[in-house]
Design an enzyme around this catalytic site. Sequence first.
Site, PDB file in Angstrom:
ATOM      1  N   GLU A  85      -0.286   7.310  -1.045  1.00 59.87           N
ATOM      2  CA  GLU A  85      -1.227   7.758  -2.078  1.00 59.87           C
ATOM      3  C   GLU A  85      -0.720   9.016  -2.785  1.00 59.87           C
ATOM      4  OE1 GLU A  85      -1.452   7.600   1.129  1.00 59.87           O
ATOM      5  OE2 GLU A  85      -2.954   8.912   2.029  1.00 59.87           O
ATOM      6  N   SER A  90       5.204   8.448   9.573  1.00 62.25           N
ATOM      7  CA  SER A  90       5.350   9.346  10.724  1.00 62.25           C
ATOM      8  C   SER A  90       5.104   8.588  12.034  1.00 62.25           C
ATOM      9  CB  SER A  90       4.348  10.492  10.591  1.00 62.25           C
ATOM     10  OG  SER A  90       3.038   9.969  10.512  1.00 62.25           O
ATOM     11  N   GLU A  94       9.676  17.055  14.722  1.00 64.74           N
ATOM     12  CA  GLU A  94      10.149  16.728  13.366  1.00 64.74           C
ATOM     13  C   GLU A  94       9.589  17.769  12.400  1.00 64.74           C
ATOM     14  OE1 GLU A  94       8.667  13.152  11.330  1.00 64.74           O
ATOM     15  OE2 GLU A  94      10.682  12.881  10.532  1.00 64.74           O
ATOM     16  N   LYS A 145       0.890  -1.167   0.000  1.00 64.28           N
ATOM     17  CA  LYS A 145       0.000   0.000   0.000  1.00 64.28           C
ATOM     18  C   LYS A 145       0.925   1.213   0.000  1.00 64.28           C
ATOM     19  CE  LYS A 145      -1.532   2.970   2.171  1.00 64.28           C
ATOM     20  NZ  LYS A 145      -1.360   4.320   1.539  1.00 64.28           N
ATOM     21  N   CYS A 196      14.070  10.641   6.637  1.00 64.30           N
ATOM     22  CA  CYS A 196      14.004  10.319   8.075  1.00 64.30           C
ATOM     23  C   CYS A 196      15.388  10.308   8.696  1.00 64.30           C
ATOM     24  CB  CYS A 196      13.316   8.977   8.292  1.00 64.30           C
ATOM     25  SG  CYS A 196      14.310   7.604   7.711  1.00 64.30           S
TER      26      CYS A 196
HETATM   27  P1  NAD Z   1       2.533   9.280   6.921  1.00 67.42           P
HETATM   28  O1  NAD Z   1       2.620   8.674   8.277  1.00 67.42           O
HETATM   29  O2  NAD Z   1       1.622  10.424   6.715  1.00 67.42           O
HETATM   30  O3  NAD Z   1       2.087   8.163   5.845  1.00 67.42           O
HETATM   31  C1  NAD Z   1       2.719   6.910   5.789  1.00 67.42           C
HETATM   32  C2  NAD Z   1       1.710   5.865   5.328  1.00 67.42           C
HETATM   33  O4  NAD Z   1       0.661   5.783   6.292  1.00 67.42           O
HETATM   34  C3  NAD Z   1       1.062   6.200   3.991  1.00 67.42           C
HETATM   35  O5  NAD Z   1       0.986   5.035   3.204  1.00 67.42           O
HETATM   36  C4  NAD Z   1      -0.330   6.700   4.379  1.00 67.42           C
HETATM   37  O6  NAD Z   1      -1.312   6.390   3.428  1.00 67.42           O
HETATM   38  C5  NAD Z   1      -0.607   5.951   5.674  1.00 67.42           C
HETATM   39  N1  NAD Z   1      -1.474   6.719   6.579  1.00 67.42           N
HETATM   40  C6  NAD Z   1      -1.516   8.067   6.721  1.00 67.42           C
HETATM   41  N2  NAD Z   1      -2.422   8.407   7.655  1.00 67.42           N
HETATM   42  C7  NAD Z   1      -2.966   7.251   8.117  1.00 67.42           C
HETATM   43  C8  NAD Z   1      -3.956   6.953   9.106  1.00 67.42           C
HETATM   44  N3  NAD Z   1      -4.562   7.912   9.800  1.00 67.42           N
HETATM   45  N4  NAD Z   1      -4.257   5.678   9.331  1.00 67.42           N
HETATM   46  C9  NAD Z   1      -3.650   4.689   8.644  1.00 67.42           C
HETATM   47  N5  NAD Z   1      -2.688   4.912   7.699  1.00 67.42           N
HETATM   48  C10 NAD Z   1      -2.353   6.181   7.435  1.00 67.42           C
HETATM   49  O7  NAD Z   1       4.031   9.639   6.490  1.00 67.42           O
HETATM   50  P2  NAD Z   1       4.513  10.462   5.218  1.00 67.42           P
HETATM   51  O8  NAD Z   1       4.182  11.909   5.427  1.00 67.42           O
HETATM   52  O9  NAD Z   1       4.084   9.810   3.974  1.00 67.42           O
HETATM   53  O10 NAD Z   1       6.092  10.259   5.322  1.00 67.42           O
HETATM   54  C11 NAD Z   1       6.945  11.067   6.083  1.00 67.42           C
HETATM   55  C12 NAD Z   1       7.219  10.457   7.439  1.00 67.42           C
HETATM   56  O11 NAD Z   1       7.806   9.153   7.294  1.00 67.42           O
HETATM   57  C13 NAD Z   1       8.214  11.254   8.257  1.00 67.42           C
HETATM   58  O12 NAD Z   1       7.773  11.316   9.587  1.00 67.42           O
HETATM   59  C14 NAD Z   1       9.495  10.447   8.151  1.00 67.42           C
HETATM   60  O13 NAD Z   1      10.406  10.641   9.218  1.00 67.42           O
HETATM   61  C15 NAD Z   1       8.956   9.059   8.137  1.00 67.42           C
HETATM   62  N6  NAD Z   1       9.908   8.107   7.577  1.00 67.42           N
HETATM   63  C16 NAD Z   1      10.535   7.251   8.442  1.00 67.42           C
HETATM   64  C17 NAD Z   1      11.479   6.360   7.969  1.00 67.42           C
HETATM   65  C18 NAD Z   1      12.179   5.410   8.915  1.00 67.42           C
HETATM   66  O14 NAD Z   1      12.847   4.503   8.453  1.00 67.42           O
HETATM   67  N7  NAD Z   1      12.075   5.600  10.226  1.00 67.42           N
HETATM   68  C19 NAD Z   1      11.788   6.332   6.607  1.00 67.42           C
HETATM   69  C20 NAD Z   1      11.113   7.215   5.744  1.00 67.42           C
HETATM   70  C21 NAD Z   1      10.179   8.107   6.251  1.00 67.42           C
END
Ligand code: NAD
Length: 500
Positions: free
Chosen positions: A179, A229, A383, A176, A284
């Site tokens: 989006e 996140s 962050e 998944k 990240c």
């Molecule tokens: P996000 O948490 O908004 O989204 C990540 C995934 O979760 C997406 O596929 C999204 O569709 C899904 N999602 C979003 N809201 C949701 C909800 N309420 N319920 C269920 N699923 C949901 O993250 P983002 O903005 O796409 O990415 C940036 C974040 O990812 C930053 O915080 C970054 O630090 C983190 N990140 C961490 C790593 C790591 O290895 N620790 C690596 C890359 C990115």
Amino acid sequence: MTQAEQIPVLVSGKLDQVATDRFCDVHNPSQGTVIGRTPLCSAEQTAKVVDVAAAALPAWAETPVVERARIMFRFHALMTEHRDELAAIITREHGKTLGESNAEMQRGIEMVEFASGIPHLIKGETMPNIAAEVDGETNRHPVGVCVGITPYNFPSMVPLWMFPVAIVCGNTFILKPSEKVPLSAMRLGELLTEAGLPPGVFNIVHGDKECVDALLEHPKVAAVSFVGSTAIAKYVYEKGTANGKRVQSAGGAKNHLIIMPDADINLSVKALAASAYGCAGQRCMAGSVAVAVGSVADPLVDELCSYAGSLKVGATDSDSTLDMGPLINTDAVNRIGSYLDIAAGEGATVALDGRQDFAGDGFMVGPSVVDKVQPEMRLAKEEIFGPVLSVIRTDDLEAAIAIGDNCEYGNGASIFTRAGHAAREFKRRFNAGMIGINVGVPAPMAWLPFTGWNHSFFGDLHIQGTESVHFYTRQKMTLTRWFKSAGDSHLDPVWAEKKP
Ligand code: NAD
């Protein structure tokens, strides 16, 4: 793809359109234009994909591991052949520079190289004669249907952290993707099919919370890998484990870069800028707080502002000479602006303000440096996920280490120094799971685990490296005894008491 076309799902080896009236726009962030629409699948539509992956599982799990790995060899060849095309897709939907997209592809290709070697890593242990005439052995089996839920900032690499390993371990997989950036994942899926992967082994579904919840609740899903996140990582971990699934869940970060007074300023500034402003700070492992120790602070901030101010920012889809591209969307641009206002309001000094007038409608913001940040300020704790480097000034290494002790996150931290003792203290004591010594972005490659600590990771077995093979397999232990003849003792040989 023509403008604003609906993105298909990939189910049973075929691209398919889902019927929905819920969509997320996919942008070209360099131009601010809409280039696709991601359908947000319902719980029912998602459950159908799980059924397909579950149906494909028995035959795939029985396929010899070396045959499973050979498909990865072919996938590797296709990825290498299409590397420029794949990098261009990343730049188009995410906005990072072509150089950064190529580096992302390199890290992803390395994951496929790692996965191709899994036949060696998946072997069990044996202990002949563990008891009298009894041989013991362990074997690794697939866990079942695995799910990957990924963020927008590495459209290709983060999915590749997951599915090549899960698939060679004998699982079927549902991705998944974010989006906001589904195009890279779709192209990888097409290449996997071309490499000869049987239908149903790798599937792509699109969606938001409804789709994710359906995956976390589905009884046929065995394991979930999440990257995103911290708030969502925690939610996915808690809901997934409450539903009996194995979950590894990587979250957000706040990474510290410590600059000691003996550091080479010139090299440190270049490493700091690459860490903080690479991918426009949307990594990240991006450096977010520079901790300037002692006398290094004034020259460091001066050089940092002049170097960061000289970086070329613009539309990466048409200019490959740029240093930095746009942010993912206007929300991100506004969030960076509001953090710079918060910094000034809390008494920090915005030494370089990235808010400038850029030509065009792209989601641009330049690099910023905020000096004299205090550890209790929001800029030091939260962050930001954009091209903003905060500078905290401290007297000594002890104070710098204490900043890490109070940090909610724990992904990465780096020190810049010529002194072995300071480096050793830092390495042993800093409160983060990935450490750099004169390395600005201490992100491991495929062969080592991505060991975030604290609220940067929820779970036990990390992504990448041998730990990922352990995550995607479960062990079976067998004790074997063969009798010489029918008249042999049937006494349980392990538990029979023997007098010495
Ligand atoms: P996000 O948490 O908004 O989204 C990540 C995934 O979760 C997406 O596929 C999204 O569709 C899904 N999602 C979003 N809201 C949701 C909800 N309420 N319920 C269920 N699923 C949901 O993250 P983002 O903005 O796409 O990415 C940036 C974040 O990812 C930053 O915080 C970054 O630090 C983190 N990140 C961490 C790593 C790591 O290895 N620790 C690596 C890359 C990115």
